[in-house]
Design a protein around this motif. Structure first.
Motif, PDB file in Angstrom:
ATOM      1  N   THR A 250      50.227  42.070  53.938  1.00 16.73           N
ATOM      2  CA  THR A 250      51.009  42.330  52.726  1.00 16.73           C
ATOM      3  C   THR A 250      50.204  42.083  51.452  1.00 16.73           C
ATOM      4  O   THR A 250      50.694  42.364  50.354  1.00 16.73           O
ATOM      5  CB  THR A 250      52.263  41.435  52.685  1.00 16.73           C
ATOM      6  OG1 THR A 250      51.858  40.052  52.644  1.00 16.73           O
ATOM      7  CG2 THR A 250      53.150  41.676  53.898  1.00 16.73           C
ATOM      8  N   ALA A 251      48.986  41.550  51.602  1.00 11.20           N
ATOM      9  CA  ALA A 251      48.167  41.250  50.426  1.00 11.20           C
ATOM     10  C   ALA A 251      46.694  41.233  50.813  1.00 11.20           C
ATOM     11  O   ALA A 251      46.339  40.981  51.967  1.00 11.20           O
ATOM     12  CB  ALA A 251      48.558  39.903  49.823  1.00 11.20           C
ATOM     13  N   VAL A 252      45.846  41.478  49.804  1.00  8.73           N
ATOM     14  CA  VAL A 252      44.396  41.446  50.014  1.00  8.73           C
ATOM     15  C   VAL A 252      43.724  40.845  48.783  1.00  8.73           C
ATOM     16  O   VAL A 252      44.095  41.142  47.644  1.00  8.73           O
ATOM     17  CB  VAL A 252      43.829  42.854  50.283  1.00  8.73           C
ATOM     18  CG1 VAL A 252      42.340  42.913  50.011  1.00  8.73           C
ATOM     19  CG2 VAL A 252      44.081  43.272  51.718  1.00  8.73           C
ATOM     20  N   PHE A 253      42.748  39.999  49.053  1.00 12.89           N
ATOM     21  CA  PHE A 253      41.861  39.505  48.004  1.00 12.89           C
ATOM     22  C   PHE A 253      40.533  40.239  48.150  1.00 12.89           C
ATOM     23  O   PHE A 253      39.944  40.266  49.239  1.00 12.89           O
ATOM     24  CB  PHE A 253      41.628  38.003  48.128  1.00 12.89           C
ATOM     25  CG  PHE A 253      40.412  37.525  47.382  1.00 12.89           C
ATOM     26  CD1 PHE A 253      40.386  37.550  45.991  1.00 12.89           C
ATOM     27  CD2 PHE A 253      39.280  37.095  48.067  1.00 12.89           C
ATOM     28  CE1 PHE A 253      39.258  37.144  45.298  1.00 12.89           C
ATOM     29  CE2 PHE A 253      38.155  36.671  47.384  1.00 12.89           C
ATOM     30  CZ  PHE A 253      38.135  36.704  45.999  1.00 12.89           C
ATOM     31  N   ALA A 254      40.051  40.836  47.063  1.00 14.05           N
ATOM     32  CA  ALA A 254      38.770  41.547  47.070  1.00 14.05           C
ATOM     33  C   ALA A 254      37.729  40.734  46.322  1.00 14.05           C
ATOM     34  O   ALA A 254      38.012  40.150  45.274  1.00 14.05           O
ATOM     35  CB  ALA A 254      38.916  42.922  46.431  1.00 14.05           C
ATOM     36  N   SER A 255      36.503  40.704  46.842  1.00 16.62           N
ATOM     37  CA  SER A 255      35.431  39.887  46.269  1.00 16.62           C
ATOM     38  C   SER A 255      34.923  40.393  44.928  1.00 16.62           C
ATOM     39  O   SER A 255      34.111  39.730  44.287  1.00 16.62           O
ATOM     40  CB  SER A 255      34.253  39.802  47.242  1.00 16.62           C
ATOM     41  OG  SER A 255      34.599  39.029  48.360  1.00 16.62           O
TER      42      SER A 255
END
Length: 344
Positions: A250-255
Motif C-alpha cells: 500500500t506504500a513505497v519509499f523511494a531512495s
C-alpha cells in the motif's frame, strides 16, 4: 630530468624527493608561506624548475593573475540533486572574482578520476562530494596545500558537511507507518554502495522497531543503470516489479525523488491512484517534487552548497577558524502523495 609522458607527469612527491624536503614544505613554498628558510625555498624552487612541475596554482601565481579558481567535483552534473548543490555554490560565489571549474568524477571509479584531475593541477580550492572517507585520499588532498571542503560524508581534520542517511529514511518510513501502512516497499539502486546500504538499513530498522518483519523481496531496483540507478526509468521499472510480486503493498519509499517520479507513473499505468490506493515518499526534495505534490525528505542541498562555498572562501582568505564538521539535518515535507490515512 623531465617527465617523458603524461603518465610520468611530475607530482608534488617528486619535487619533495628532489629537494630533500617534506611534501608539506613544498606546499608552503607553493603558497608563499613565510615559514620556510630562504635556502630551503631556493632548493624547492630549483627542483620545481628542473622537473617542470607546473600546477595551475603556481602558474597562476607566476602570471600574477588575481582570479582564483574553485573546483567542484561531483559524480554527475545532470541529476537534479547535484544541480541544487551547484546552484547553491554558484549563488555564493562572485563569478567576476572566481573561476568555477567542474570535474565529473563519474560513478564507476571516482577516486581514480579524482587523482587524475588533481595531477593536472587546476584549482585554488576544491569542493568534493560523493566520496567516502579514505585515509590515502585524505593525505593526497592535504598535500595540495589548498582548501578542501567535503560534502556527503565526514572527513576527519577536513571541513565537511554530511548526512546520516538512516535518519532521513527513518523520517519517511515512520511517517508511512503513522499513516496506517504496514506493507511498505522500497526502491533502491542495484550497486553495493554506502548510500544504498545506509538507506536500506534505515528502512529495515524502522520496520522492525514497529514490529513489522523486514522482507528483502520488498526492496526492488530497476535495470536502467543511468546515474547509478537514480533515475525515473529505474524507479518505473522497480515499481513494476513490486506491483507484480507484491500486489498487497500500500506504500513505497523511494531512495530518490526521480525514482519516485518514475514509480508514480508505474502506479498510474497499473490503474491505481496516489495517495488513495498507494502512498509514495521520495528522498532529496528536488524542486519538481514541490509542484507535483510528492512527499520527500529534504537534504537542503542548495543551503549546503552555499555553506560549503562560504567555507572555501574564508579558507582562501586565510581566516583562522576550527575545522567544520557539520551534520546536516533532514526535514520531511509531507505533501499529497502520502497525506492520506488508511484504516489498520
Amino acid at each position: 630530468m623531465t617527465p617523458s609522458s603524461e603518465s610520468d607527469k611530475t607530482t608534488i612527491y617528486d619535487v619533495a624527493d628532489a629537494a630533500g624536503v617534506a611534501i608539506s614544505t613544498v606546499s608552503r613554498v607553493l603558497n608563499n608561506s613565510r615559514d620556510v628558510s630562504d635556502a630551503t625555498r631556493e632548493r624547492v624552487l630549483r627542483a620545481i624548475e628542473e622537473l617542470q612541475f607546473r600546477p595551475n596554482r603556481t602558474a597562476k601565481s607566476l602570471a600574477q593573475r588575481a582570479t582564483r579558481t574553485i573546483a567542484v567535483a561531483v559524480p554527475t552534473f545532470t541529476t537534479p540533486f547535484h544541480n541544487e548543490l551547484l546552484k547553491g555554490v554558484r549563488s555564493r560565489l562572485d563569478i567576476g572574482e572566481v573561476d568555477l571549474l567542474l570535474c565529473d568524477l563519474a560513478w564507476s571509479d571516482p577516486e581514480a578520476t579524482l587523482r587524475n584531475f588533481l595531477a593536472r593541477g587546476a584549482m585554488d580550492a576544491l569542493l568534493l562530494t560523493g566520496l567516502r572517507y579514505n585515509p590515502q585520499v585524505a593525505n593526497e588532498l592535504r598535500a595540495l596545500g589548498a582548501p578542501v571542503v567535503m560534502i556527503g560524508s565526514k572527513w576527519e581534520k577536513m571541513d565537511s558537511y554530511y548526512w546520516e542517511d538512516e535518519v532521513g529514511v527513518e523520517l519517511a518510513v515512520r511517517h508511512l507507518i503513522e499513516q496506517g501502512h504496514h506493507k511498505i516497499g522500497m526502491i533502491t539502486t542495484p550497486h553495493d554502495t554506502h548510500v544504498r546500504n545506509a538507506r536500506v538499513r534505515g528502512y529495515r530498522d524502522v520496520l522492525e522497531e514497529a514490529g513489522i518483519a523486514f522482507d528483502k523481496s520488498r526492496v526492488a531496483w530497476g535495470e536502467t543503470e543511468k546515474h547509478d540507478g537514480f533515475s525515473e526509468e529505474s524507479g518505473y521499472e522497480a515499481m513494476q516489479k513490486l506491483l507484480d510480486t507484491h500486489p498487497d503493498l500500500t506504500a513505497v519509499f523511494a531512495s530518490s525523488d526521480v525514482q519516485a517520479v518514475g514509480a508514480w507513473q508505474a502506479i498510474r499505468h497499473a490503474g491505481l491512484s496516489v495517495p488513495e490506493n498507494f502512498a509514495l515518499v521520495g528522498y532529496d526534495d528536488i524542486k519538481i517534487s514541490r509542484f507535483i505534490g510528492l512527499s520527500s525528505v529534504a537534504q537542503n542541498m542548495h543551503d549546503v552548497g552555499e555553506k560549503a562555498a562560504e567555507t572555501l572562501l574564508r579558507r582562501l582568505n586565510r581566516e583562522d577558524f576550527p575545522t567544520v564538521n557539520e551534520q546536516v539535518q533532514h526535514e520531511l515535507h509531507i505533501r499529497k502523495s502520502s497525506d492520506h490515512t488508511i484504516s489498520a
